[in-house]
Design an enzyme around this catalytic site. Structure first.
Site, PDB file in Angstrom:
ATOM      1  N   GLY A  33       0.821  -1.206   0.000  1.00  0.00           N
ATOM      2  CA  GLY A  33       0.000   0.000   0.000  1.00  0.00           C
ATOM      3  C   GLY A  33       0.853   1.253   0.000  1.00  0.00           C
ATOM      4  O   GLY A  33       2.085   1.204   0.128  1.00  0.00           O
ATOM      5  N   THR A  35       1.125   3.712   2.137  1.00  0.00           N
ATOM      6  CA  THR A  35       1.777   4.131   3.387  1.00  0.00           C
ATOM      7  C   THR A  35       2.961   3.221   3.694  1.00  0.00           C
ATOM      8  O   THR A  35       4.064   3.709   4.001  1.00  0.00           O
ATOM      9  CB  THR A  35       0.763   4.120   4.549  1.00  0.00           C
ATOM     10  OG1 THR A  35      -0.487   4.638   4.091  1.00  0.00           O
ATOM     11  CG2 THR A  35       1.254   4.981   5.710  1.00  0.00           C
ATOM     12  N   ALA A  89      -3.134  -0.137   6.761  1.00  0.00           N
ATOM     13  CA  ALA A  89      -4.482  -0.616   7.107  1.00  0.00           C
ATOM     14  C   ALA A  89      -5.503   0.283   6.426  1.00  0.00           C
ATOM     15  O   ALA A  89      -5.239   1.456   6.152  1.00  0.00           O
ATOM     16  CB  ALA A  89      -4.689  -0.591   8.617  1.00  0.00           C
ATOM     17  N   GLU A 108      -0.310 -10.775   3.531  1.00  0.00           N
ATOM     18  CA  GLU A 108      -0.021  -9.839   4.631  1.00  0.00           C
ATOM     19  C   GLU A 108      -0.311 -10.506   5.975  1.00  0.00           C
ATOM     20  O   GLU A 108       0.480 -10.374   6.923  1.00  0.00           O
ATOM     21  CB  GLU A 108      -0.879  -8.570   4.484  1.00  0.00           C
ATOM     22  CG  GLU A 108      -0.449  -7.695   3.326  1.00  0.00           C
ATOM     23  CD  GLU A 108      -1.378  -6.511   3.103  1.00  0.00           C
ATOM     24  OE1 GLU A 108      -0.889  -5.464   2.684  1.00  0.00           O
ATOM     25  OE2 GLU A 108      -2.601  -6.637   3.330  1.00  0.00           O
TER      26      GLU A 108
HETATM   27  C1  5RP Z   1      -3.300  -3.912   1.051  1.00  0.00           C
HETATM   28  C2  5RP Z   1      -3.572  -3.294   2.368  1.00  0.00           C
HETATM   29  C3  5RP Z   1      -3.040  -1.922   2.585  1.00  0.00           C
HETATM   30  O1  5RP Z   1      -2.112  -1.963   3.618  1.00  0.00           O
HETATM   31  C4  5RP Z   1      -4.192  -1.003   2.908  1.00  0.00           C
HETATM   32  O2  5RP Z   1      -5.088  -1.033   1.806  1.00  0.00           O
HETATM   33  C5  5RP Z   1      -3.725   0.424   3.168  1.00  0.00           C
HETATM   34  O3  5RP Z   1      -3.210   0.998   1.999  1.00  0.00           O
HETATM   35  P1  5RP Z   1      -2.821   2.538   1.928  1.00  0.00           P
HETATM   36  O4  5RP Z   1      -1.667   2.730   2.857  1.00  0.00           O
HETATM   37  O5  5RP Z   1      -2.476   2.756   0.467  1.00  0.00           O
HETATM   38  O6  5RP Z   1      -4.033   3.333   2.345  1.00  0.00           O
HETATM   39  O7  5RP Z   1      -4.199  -3.849   3.243  1.00  0.00           O
HETATM   40  O8  5RP Z   1      -3.972  -5.143   0.923  1.00  0.00           O
END
Ligand code: 5RP
Length: 228
Positions: A33, A35, A89, A108
């Protein structure tokens, strides 16, 4: 990479804060993701400066990014343990998480659960008093309709996740499909997690109950670390 709410500056603050916790010699789970990507880039910079670190990727995306960032990689079955995992998350409430916005939640969960400590990186838009984000459930393609019926029987409203730049559904790194299952406010996450795990053909769901050890919440002005 999919785009989510929250400023890039806040995500970067969160990712870099968690990356600071990586110690010399560590095996680190590399989440997926936008972050977690900031943490991977920071670990890559630290590796360039001499930090001895090995990363266990959780997805095609985190693997490619780690290679580009210069993080030495290792497979989960090649290590004796994972010291810490850093992952994003879609929503958090205390140590409970909803994950799977990038459809990577199966790997994950395996890597995050194997880690001695899970550090979650997020911006404030992910915080909730009670979880109510739809729960992604990765299902075998043949189980799509029967698993959807089982989700409805649990009181959920399943929707097959559609791809954005491809006709048809999202296909996960494992070759499966994703049902995004809306349950409204989730009063008993542990019970729902067990019920979803029991669905035939459900490979993994995105409820991570009590799994976070720390949540690094980045803002435009700094980082708040919540410990559990
Ligand atoms: C991927 C995930 C990601 O960690 C979650 O979607 C958060 O992503 P982002 O940091 O882009 O908001 O669970 O399966």
């Amino acid at each position: 990479m999919k785009t989510t709410g929250g400023s890039d500056r806040a995500k970067r603050a969160a990712g870099e804060s968690a990356a600071d916790a990586v110690e010399d010699g560590a095996v680190v789970g590399l989440g997926t993701g936008s972050t977690a990507a900031h943490a991977i880039r920071a670990i890559g910079r630290a590796a360039d400066s001499g930090l001895d670190v090995r990363g266990v990727p959780t997805s095609f995306q985190s693997r490619e990014l780690a290679k580009e960032a210069g993080v030495p990689l290792v497979a989960l079955d090649e290590v004796n343990g994972v010291d810490l995992a850093i992952d994003g998350a879609d929503q958090f409430s205390g140590p409970h998480l909803v994950k799977g916005g990038g459809a990577a939640h199966a790997r994950e969960k395996v890597v995050d659960a194997a880690a001695d400590r899970l550090l979650v990186v997020a911006d404030p838009s992910k915080a909730a008093g009670r979880l109510d984000h739809p729960i992604p459930v990765e299902v075998l393609p043949d189980a799509r309709t029967t698993a959807a019926d089982d989700v409805r029987a649990l009181g959920g409203d399943p929707a097959l996740r559609e791809a954005e730049r491809k006709d048809g559904p999202v296909v996960t790194d494992n070759g499966n499909l994703v049902l995004d299952c809306a349950f409204g406010e989730i009063d008993r996450p542990a019970e729902l997690a067990a019920d979803l795990s029991a669905i035939p053909g459900a490979v993994e769901h995105g409820l991570f109950v009590g799994m976070a050890d720390e949540i690094h919440v980045g803002t435009d002005d700094g980082v708040e670390v919540r410990r559990f």
